[in-house]
Motif scaffolding. Structure first.
Motif, mmCIF file in Angstrom:
data_model
loop_
_atom_site.group_PDB
_atom_site.id
_atom_site.type_symbol
_atom_site.label_atom_id
_atom_site.label_comp_id
_atom_site.label_asym_id
_atom_site.label_seq_id
_atom_site.Cartn_x
_atom_site.Cartn_y
_atom_site.Cartn_z
ATOM 1 N N VAL A 99 -5.121 6.638 5.368
ATOM 2 C CA VAL A 99 -6.300 6.598 5.236
ATOM 3 C C VAL A 99 -6.800 7.752 4.688
ATOM 4 O O VAL A 99 -7.081 7.473 2.603
ATOM 5 C CB VAL A 99 -7.041 6.222 6.415
ATOM 6 C CG1 VAL A 99 -8.563 5.960 5.446
ATOM 7 C CG2 VAL A 99 -6.485 4.596 6.124
ATOM 8 N N GLY A 129 -5.122 8.783 1.357
ATOM 9 C CA GLY A 129 -5.645 8.476 -0.230
ATOM 10 C C GLY A 129 -6.594 8.055 -0.868
ATOM 11 O O GLY A 129 -7.233 8.633 -2.524
ATOM 12 N N LEU A 130 -7.450 8.647 -0.021
ATOM 13 C CA LEU A 130 -9.031 8.130 -0.099
ATOM 14 C C LEU A 130 -9.515 9.593 -1.069
ATOM 15 O O LEU A 130 -10.189 9.597 -1.850
ATOM 16 C CB LEU A 130 -10.172 8.301 1.318
ATOM 17 C CG LEU A 130 -10.274 6.733 1.512
ATOM 18 C CD1 LEU A 130 -11.325 6.952 2.388
ATOM 19 C CD2 LEU A 130 -10.812 5.584 0.248
ATOM 20 N N ALA A 144 -7.618 11.855 -3.016
ATOM 21 C CA ALA A 144 -6.865 11.680 -3.629
ATOM 22 C C ALA A 144 -7.495 10.810 -5.141
ATOM 23 O O ALA A 144 -8.119 11.145 -6.373
ATOM 24 C CB ALA A 144 -5.033 10.966 -3.660
#
Lengths: 431, 431
Positions: free
Chosen positions: B81, B84-85, B87
């Motif tokens: 998580v 992804g955040l 990025a």
């Protein structure tokens, strides 16, 4: 022995206590039967209720215009967690179980991140695992793109994952466990006499799903129809001692041929209308005094289509003045503001006078394969509504559906009137 | 141009607002420099603070004796998580960035789930991505086993992930951003005159880390030493306008050779003792009247070793009666109850009289490579403590460390006394 896919939604997976209830249902499905055989069982799970929303919000906070590839990395984690937890819980009940993530099977999808479609599921390792007596736990909603990245199928995609897994492994049945115990003739919160249907056809379910009976995701029903997967909708909130799929059957979704066999065997009554659905999520747009010339209507709907706004019902009235006409149509309420802005942009091109919008409307639909061979369903509908003074603003029909647009305030009344008019009220509950 | 690995822990990643601060630090590291070049930047991230605990609790609730393979599926999601955040957030700041999950690089590990070790990281795709000017965001703590399943490295494993990535891509430096701004001569909460060290050697850091200076995970320091990775510890809680690594340097962890160069250049003072560490997480066990014969001690420590209980200090006293002895040793407090139960089980085999336990103890250690060439460090320690009436219950030494066991209540006093005795107090803050 049968090969069964079971699917559990977010409400059923909300927390470790509920996951334990789910594990009990799964354990019973996979248990040794009196004849000495066992079912092969694959389970497809959603994220815990609320978790996907939490993760989507994180993405929005991180980047309002988020990269869907990274969005998928974040949101796919919800189902990863529940699939691991269900495998652990099954093990604690003495079952052999393991999780198979989307990239592990893999579930191949197209590269359209956040709205991917499943292309193919490699079933070899999965079938071997099932053959060893392991329960396979598969996170719904997620897959793998051709370039090796995580994809997701769009909200509600877990139903589609379950049907796709069932098709890939040639399952005898795909049981979709939800928070309702089947498909009803109409919304039981509106009509107390609504009856649970023993079976509906794929076509009926598609129409019911697309007009607001939110039991199954539309795409999953289309896939089941295409692949010939027998789907059953049933409740996960059952007594822990029941063997759910057998003791508390839900609604089977079957082909028209299978439905005819059920009717011939006397297991289903033949009805012209199977169910009544309502949908309050549309909004009406009226463009007044549009020039009545070739191409005018295309000028309205082309820009909406390009913006991926789904236009549903369309009516063209003859206007008061010669050479002009009023055009009425509906769009999803969520797209109303966007549609209005787009149309204002195109005012010069379209040449209308005014835009009138109304989101206080409802679409009521009667659905049934029986209509194909029985005339008069639509006229019965119009008469029944007229007798109660309910005004019809627009009409659309398909081979197995008639939909009308009415004032939102009259939704419940209209549904009740039609449920009775088509003889759908439960007999044992009648006063 | 340099190639830099940056690592951010759970406190720095706790929520989208903090992730934005991290993204700003990363963006500056990756920004165009006055000479027209850019650093290649890979970022290794932990899960949001508290998230791993939440996931571990889910696993425990699901299955007290959890299958570590499924545990890894669940807990690895936390870093998925945040990667992804981060990025997404970097993209929102105009950076090119993408996440690389453990199975995507992949980070190959052994199959020991929940306590895996990294064997090898495929760096080809990663180096290509860095070469295209993309910031790589890599979840720490996770890898891929030979049979294609998710593994995790054990708690605190993200530091090790960062060092392993730095080794794999031949990074010029691995910057570990934490909630402290470097390594101090001792805990600044105990000694106000504690000084931040400009540099420590790998060996010193290993001793400091293993005796309770919780800046870096021990295993990551060992890996950095083995692979010759230059590690810097610095704070992620810096002014948004600072270029952190340059404007606010932390503590460099370097080889003894590099340390000698720094001393010769006058950038570091040569000290016999580099730092004072304390550790309150051990407990003392005394077995009284153990038969003083060959094999008796093995009977005590073999069962503990088999149960993976780390025994630290061991002292054997001559007992009051002939042919008997008291054996004293320490174990982690978390293992005390288990160790006690194991020893009771072995009572007949070992042949002791009583078990006395004490968890109100502390281990105080003085650490410094300077001890190698300077005698008298240990005796200075004993004298300084004796002068303040602090009783020493046990002693262990290594080439660069002397540790003593004392009463827990005297921890702070002992640390302060030794900090002053070895001349470590900051001069500018002296009264």
């Amino acid at each position: 022995m049968a090969r069964i896919v079971m699917k559990f939604g977010g409400t059923s997976m909300a927390g470790t206590e509920r996951i334990r209830r789910v594990a009990n249902i799964v354990r019973k499905q996979a248990a040794l039967k009196p004849d000495g055989t066992r079912d092969e069982v694959a389970v497809v799970v959603s994220a815990m209720a609320g978790e996907t929303d939490r993760l989507v919000n994180f993405c929005r906070e991180a980047n309002a215009l988020y990269d869907p590839a990274e969005y998928d990395v974040v949101v796919a984690s919800g189902e990863q967690v529940t699939s691991g937890l269900l495998a652990l819980t099954l093990q604690s009940l003495g079952c052999k179980a393991r999780s198979w993530l989307g990239w592990q099977l893999p579930v191949h999808t197209i590269e359209a991140h956040a709205k991917a479609r499943i292309e193919d599921i490699d079933s070899e390792a999965l079938l071997e695992s099932l053959g060893r007596g392991e329960i396979a736990v598969i996170p719904g909603f997620q897959g793998l793109s051709g370039d090796g990245r995580i994809t997701t199928l769009g909200r509600g995609g877990s139903d589609t994952s379950a049907v796709a897994v069932a098709a890939a492994i040639g399952a005898d049945r795909c049981d979709i466990y939800t928070d309702v115990d089947g498909v009803y003739t109409t919304d039981p919160r509106i009509v107390a006499k609504a009856r649970k249907l023993k079976a509906v056809t794929y076509e009926e379910m598609l129409e019911l799903a697309s007009v607001g009976a939110k039991v199954l995701q539309t795409r999953s029903v289309g896939l089941a129809m295409k692949e010939g997967v027998r789907v059953q909708v049933l409740s996960s909130f059952v007594d822990d001692n029941a063997t759910p799929a057998d003791a508390l059957p839900g609604t089977m979704i079957v082909s028209e041929e299978e439905m005819n066999e059920l009717v011939e065997k006397g297991e289903m009554e033949r009805q012209h209308v199977t169910g009544i659905a309502h949908d309050k999520n549309e909004a009406k747009i009226i463009l007044t005094r549009v020039p009545d010339r070739p191409g005018a209507v295309a000028n309205i709907f082309e820009p909406l289509a390009k913006a991926s706004i789904n236009v549903d019902m369309i009516i063209q009235n003859v206007g008061r003045d010669k050479g002009e006409t009023d055009v009425t149509f509906t769009v999803p309420q969520a797209d109303l503001a966007r549609a209005q802005a787009l149309l204002e942009d195109q005012r010069g091109n379209i040449g209308f006078n005014r835009i009138i919008t109304d989101s206080k409307i409802a679409k009521i639909s009667v659905v049934g394969v029986g209509m194909k061979s029985h005339a008069g369903v639509a006229s019965n509908m119009f008469r029944a509504l007229a007798e109660r003074g309910i005004n019809i603003q627009a009409i659309t029909t398909s081979e197995i559906k008639v939909s009308v647009l009415i004032d939102e305030d009259e939704t419940e009344l209209a549904v009740r009137v039609l449920h009775t008019a088509y003889g759908l009220d439960a007999k044992d509950e009648a006063a």
